[in-house]
Design a protein around this motif. Structure first.
Motif, short mmCIF file in Angstrom:
data_model
loop_
_atom_site.label_atom_id
_atom_site.label_comp_id
_atom_site.label_asym_id
_atom_site.label_seq_id
_atom_site.Cartn_x
_atom_site.Cartn_y
_atom_site.Cartn_z
N SER A 71 0.82 -1.22 0.00
CA SER A 71 0.00 0.00 0.00
C SER A 71 0.85 1.27 0.00
O SER A 71 0.56 2.23 0.70
CB SER A 71 -0.95 0.01 1.20
OG SER A 71 -1.83 -1.08 1.14
N SER A 72 1.88 1.27 -0.83
CA SER A 72 2.75 2.44 -0.92
C SER A 72 2.17 3.49 -1.87
O SER A 72 2.64 4.62 -1.89
CB SER A 72 4.14 2.02 -1.41
OG SER A 72 4.07 1.57 -2.75
N GLY A 73 1.18 3.13 -2.67
CA GLY A 73 0.61 4.05 -3.64
C GLY A 73 1.39 4.09 -4.94
O GLY A 73 1.10 4.90 -5.80
N LYS A 74 2.38 3.21 -5.08
CA LYS A 74 3.21 3.18 -6.28
C LYS A 74 3.34 1.74 -6.76
O LYS A 74 3.37 0.82 -5.96
CB LYS A 74 4.61 3.72 -5.99
CG LYS A 74 4.63 5.14 -5.50
CD LYS A 74 6.03 5.55 -5.12
CE LYS A 74 6.03 6.94 -4.52
NZ LYS A 74 7.37 7.32 -4.04
N ILE A 75 3.41 1.60 -8.09
CA ILE A 75 3.71 0.30 -8.69
C ILE A 75 4.79 0.53 -9.74
O ILE A 75 4.88 1.62 -10.31
CB ILE A 75 2.47 -0.40 -9.30
CG1 ILE A 75 1.88 0.41 -10.44
CG2 ILE A 75 1.43 -0.70 -8.25
CD1 ILE A 75 0.80 -0.32 -11.21
N PRO A 76 5.60 -0.48 -10.01
CA PRO A 76 6.61 -0.34 -11.06
C PRO A 76 5.94 -0.16 -12.43
O PRO A 76 4.86 -0.69 -12.68
CB PRO A 76 7.39 -1.65 -11.01
CG PRO A 76 7.05 -2.28 -9.71
CD PRO A 76 5.71 -1.76 -9.31
N ALA A 77 6.58 0.58 -13.30
CA ALA A 77 6.03 0.82 -14.64
C ALA A 77 5.83 -0.48 -15.40
O ALA A 77 4.91 -0.59 -16.20
CB ALA A 77 6.94 1.76 -15.42
N LYS A 78 6.68 -1.48 -15.12
CA LYS A 78 6.54 -2.75 -15.83
C LYS A 78 5.26 -3.48 -15.44
O LYS A 78 4.81 -4.37 -16.16
CB LYS A 78 7.76 -3.63 -15.59
CG LYS A 78 7.90 -4.10 -14.16
CD LYS A 78 9.13 -4.95 -13.98
CE LYS A 78 9.21 -5.40 -12.52
NZ LYS A 78 10.36 -6.21 -12.28
N CYS A 79 4.63 -3.11 -14.32
CA CYS A 79 3.38 -3.74 -13.89
C CYS A 79 2.15 -3.07 -14.50
O CYS A 79 1.05 -3.62 -14.43
CB CYS A 79 3.27 -3.72 -12.37
SG CYS A 79 4.48 -4.75 -11.54
#
Length: 127
Positions: A71-79
């Protein structure tokens, strides 16, 4: 002119008055802008039913949680491609095809140098 010795340079209350006037004016203006934007979104939501609804946002939140377990509010661009492919319209492009040729016709989303490309069958478009 104004002279400090003559004490005709205004009141010491001028600075707090000016600052409070600016602050109150800023918040009133901000409230008006916010109300206008909310009214526009409300009107647009009533006029166009194909826009995202609260249930669409619930589905998005659940799908996002799969890619962001901390729940960091960020996901890697590859996802991002998997996220977009896992969501149904209007927030995604989940393909509901059935049958043996579903994998051949499945759209793909690729991220190259921060450019997201969407490919479906023979057509391709860039967002």
């Amino acid at each position: 002119g104004c002279s400090v010795d003559a004490a005709d340079c205004g009141s010491v209350l001028a600075i707090p008055y000016f600052l409070s006037f600016e602050l109150v004016g800023f918040y009133v203006f901000l409230s008006i802008v916010t109300a206008t934007m909310l009214e526009s979104f409300s009107f647009l939501g009533q006029e166009r039913q194909d826009l995202a609804t609260s249930s669409d946002l619930d589905v998005f939140r659940d799908a996002w949680a799969q890619f962001d377990p901390t729940s960091s509010g960020k996901i890697p661009a590859k996802c991002l491609p998997q996220l977009v492919l896992s969501l149904p319209p209007p927030l995604g492009i989940k393909d509901n095809l059935n049958g043996s040729d579903a994998e051949n016709r499945r759209p793909t989303v690729e991220v190259y140098d921060e450019v997201i490309s969407y490919h479906a069958q023979a057509s391709a478009r860039t967002f």
